[in-house]
Scaffold this active site. Structure first.
Site, PDB file in Angstrom:
ATOM      1  N   GLY A  78    -130.991  -6.839  12.800  1.00 44.37           N
ATOM      2  CA  GLY A  78    -130.768  -5.793  13.789  1.00 44.37           C
ATOM      3  C   GLY A  78    -132.004  -5.537  14.626  1.00 44.37           C
ATOM      4  O   GLY A  78    -131.922  -5.364  15.854  1.00 44.37           O
ATOM      5  N   ASP A  90    -125.337  -9.970   3.855  1.00 42.55           N
ATOM      6  CA  ASP A  90    -126.740  -9.895   3.493  1.00 42.55           C
ATOM      7  C   ASP A  90    -127.005 -10.461   2.108  1.00 42.55           C
ATOM      8  O   ASP A  90    -127.968 -11.208   1.909  1.00 42.55           O
ATOM      9  CB  ASP A  90    -127.212  -8.436   3.572  1.00 42.55           C
ATOM     10  CG  ASP A  90    -128.700  -8.298   3.343  1.00 42.55           C
ATOM     11  OD1 ASP A  90    -129.454  -8.299   4.333  1.00 42.55           O
ATOM     12  OD2 ASP A  90    -129.121  -8.189   2.178  1.00 42.55           O
ATOM     13  N   PHE A 125    -132.031  -8.141   5.197  1.00 43.90           N
ATOM     14  CA  PHE A 125    -131.917  -9.082   6.300  1.00 43.90           C
ATOM     15  C   PHE A 125    -130.950  -8.600   7.364  1.00 43.90           C
ATOM     16  O   PHE A 125    -131.073  -8.994   8.533  1.00 43.90           O
ATOM     17  CB  PHE A 125    -131.544 -10.471   5.784  1.00 43.90           C
ATOM     18  CG  PHE A 125    -132.616 -11.075   4.918  1.00 43.90           C
ATOM     19  CD1 PHE A 125    -133.954 -10.960   5.263  1.00 43.90           C
ATOM     20  CD2 PHE A 125    -132.300 -11.726   3.740  1.00 43.90           C
ATOM     21  CE1 PHE A 125    -134.960 -11.499   4.464  1.00 43.90           C
ATOM     22  CE2 PHE A 125    -133.293 -12.271   2.941  1.00 43.90           C
ATOM     23  CZ  PHE A 125    -134.619 -12.151   3.304  1.00 43.90           C
ATOM     24  N   ASP A 126    -129.978  -7.760   7.015  1.00 44.82           N
ATOM     25  CA  ASP A 126    -129.177  -7.094   8.043  1.00 44.82           C
ATOM     26  C   ASP A 126    -130.066  -6.234   8.922  1.00 44.82           C
ATOM     27  O   ASP A 126    -129.951  -6.242  10.154  1.00 44.82           O
ATOM     28  CB  ASP A 126    -128.095  -6.225   7.393  1.00 44.82           C
ATOM     29  CG  ASP A 126    -126.817  -6.980   7.089  1.00 44.82           C
ATOM     30  OD1 ASP A 126    -126.543  -7.986   7.776  1.00 44.82           O
ATOM     31  OD2 ASP A 126    -126.087  -6.565   6.173  1.00 44.82           O
ATOM     32  N   VAL A 127    -130.933  -5.451   8.282  1.00 39.63           N
ATOM     33  CA  VAL A 127    -131.834  -4.588   9.046  1.00 39.63           C
ATOM     34  C   VAL A 127    -132.793  -5.427   9.876  1.00 39.63           C
ATOM     35  O   VAL A 127    -133.048  -5.137  11.053  1.00 39.63           O
ATOM     36  CB  VAL A 127    -132.603  -3.647   8.105  1.00 39.63           C
ATOM     37  CG1 VAL A 127    -133.656  -2.847   8.867  1.00 39.63           C
ATOM     38  CG2 VAL A 127    -131.636  -2.699   7.390  1.00 39.63           C
TER      39      VAL A 127
END
Length: 406
Positions: free
Chosen positions: A177, A144, A172-174
């Site tokens: 996801g 991220d 950006f990971d979230v």
């Protein structure tokens, strides 16, 4: 709607083989588990890295791991071991959804890449999360922080006179996801209509560029490269923290009506009629003249008092809380932000699923699993012939839990 559907959630009966780890993939599969999917978390012998990302911890387990892994069963498989690799392939053959975030091609040597899994399971919805896609960026690891830098987000974050900053979360990971979960749900809808599975690809950089929304549009549609403005908004004023008698307060007036009400609460109604401030474009262009007029009035009361007055008048505003204050505000607004999953010594407080359904509520059936907690029963199930299973090979473990009927 049957009682079983209500209890199990809208994804009841969907089996998810979760070969992901860290954040983006586990967050996506936790959302699916909350909605009723049966998620089997496949971990290596040492477990998901986030199990040990401490501090902070609850007992011996990192709260990072606990935050994105409820509702799942864990099986530890060493894919370098032929027996474990065979069990993983059998799980993929039985699954409705497989999700992974290995480097592109990383699962091919185990017979777990999309083409191999599709050959054995044509209806599979195969979700793949990467950092930079499966083309020219396939060899670049995806973290991220890297994407925050590469995408341009860090160039927009921080004081204009200071260095670029990362966001306080792995934003950006979230986001990736969430995009993975949306893509999987769309692909399941397509499969319901046609019987066809498909590959669903999500990468962090594309999620970042779409997530930059107005800044991305400023560049691609307007040819403008946005720059760092601290807490200010490039297109709206006021839309930032302003000082009060004690603490800063977020003050928002995104349209002319809100601005007029703001001026009324502050006791300066004539300011709303000033041609320099009468429209949003004028206020944005003349922010340096308007800001001191607002601050002079705001400094007569404290942030919490102004918050109450402004919200009562329909003017968006908010105190700048720490995380505990954010949860307290959610409690005040009757959002019930915390759900406890599990019982006794296994009870784990977690953050409530963000979506409320009027007919098929989210469910919280299992606490985040210990490493290989369900390995023995899952190995037995995977070793039995598929046609010997009920419900076309579905794993029939006990995952009863609480519904969210709030």
């Amino acid at each position: 709607m049957t009682d079983d559907t209500a209890r199990g959630g809208p994804l009841s009966g969907v089996l998810v083989a979760d070969f992901s780890r860290i954040l983006a993939g586990p967050y996506a599969t936790m959302l699916l588990a909350d909605l009723g999917a049966d998620v089997i978390k496949v971990e290596g012998p040492r477990g998901d890295d986030t199990r040990t990302w401490t501090p902070p911890a609850r007992g011996d387990t990192a709260t990072y791991y606990l935050g994105v892994n409820r509702g799942k069963r864990s099986i530890a498989l060493d894919l370098g071991d032929p027996r474990d690799a065979a069990a993983a392939r059998e799980l993929a053959r039985r699954a409705d959804v497989l999700i992974e975030n290995f480097k592109p091609g990383g699962l091919a040597r185990f017979g777990l890449d999309y083409e191999a899994v599709r050959a054995a399971n044509p209806g599979i919805v195969y979700g793949s999360i990467t950092g930079f896609g499966s083309g020219a960026g396939r060899a670049v690891p995806g973290y991220d922080l890297m994407v925050q830098a590469i995408s341009g987000l860090m160039s927009l974050t921080g004081d204009p006179a200071g260095p670029p900053y990362r966001a306080g979360i792995s934003v950006f990971d979230v986001m990736a996801g969430n995009h993975a979960a949306i893509g999987i749900l769309a692909a399941l809808r397509h499969r319901d209509a046609t019987g066809e599975g498909q590959l669903v690809e999500v990468n962090l950089l594309s999620s970042a560029l779409t997530g930059l929304v107005n800044h991305s549009s400023a560049y691609v549609a307007g040819g403008t490269v946005p720059y760092r403005m601290g807490n200010a908004h490039p297109s709206v004023f006021p839309y930032e923290p302003l000082p009060t008698a004690d603490n800063d307060l977020i003050v928002t007036a995104a349209n002319d009506g809100q601005f007029r009400r703001l001026c009324g609460v502050l006791g300066i109604p004539d300011v709303a009629d000033d041609p320099r401030f009468a429209t949003n474009a004028a206020r944005t262009a003349n922010r340096d003249a308007l800001r001191p007029l607002l601050v002079e009035r705001l400094k007569r009361r404290g942030a919490v008092e102004w918050f109450e007055l402004l919200v009562d008048a329909g003017v968006p505003s908010g105190p700048i809380n720490t995380i505990d204050g954010g949860f307290a505000m959610a409690e005040r607004f009757e959002l019930d932000p915390v759900v406890v999953v599990g019982e006794g010594g296994r009870a784990v407080p977690t953050t409530r699923h963000p979506i409320r359904f009027s007919r098929t509520p989210a469910t919280y059936r299992l606490p985040p699993p210990d490493l290989d907690e369900h390995g023995a029963e899952l190995r037995r199930w995977l070793s039995e012939p598929r046609d010997a299973q009920r419900n076309e090979g579905r794993f029939e473990g006990d995952i009863e839990g609480d519904d969210d009927r709030g």
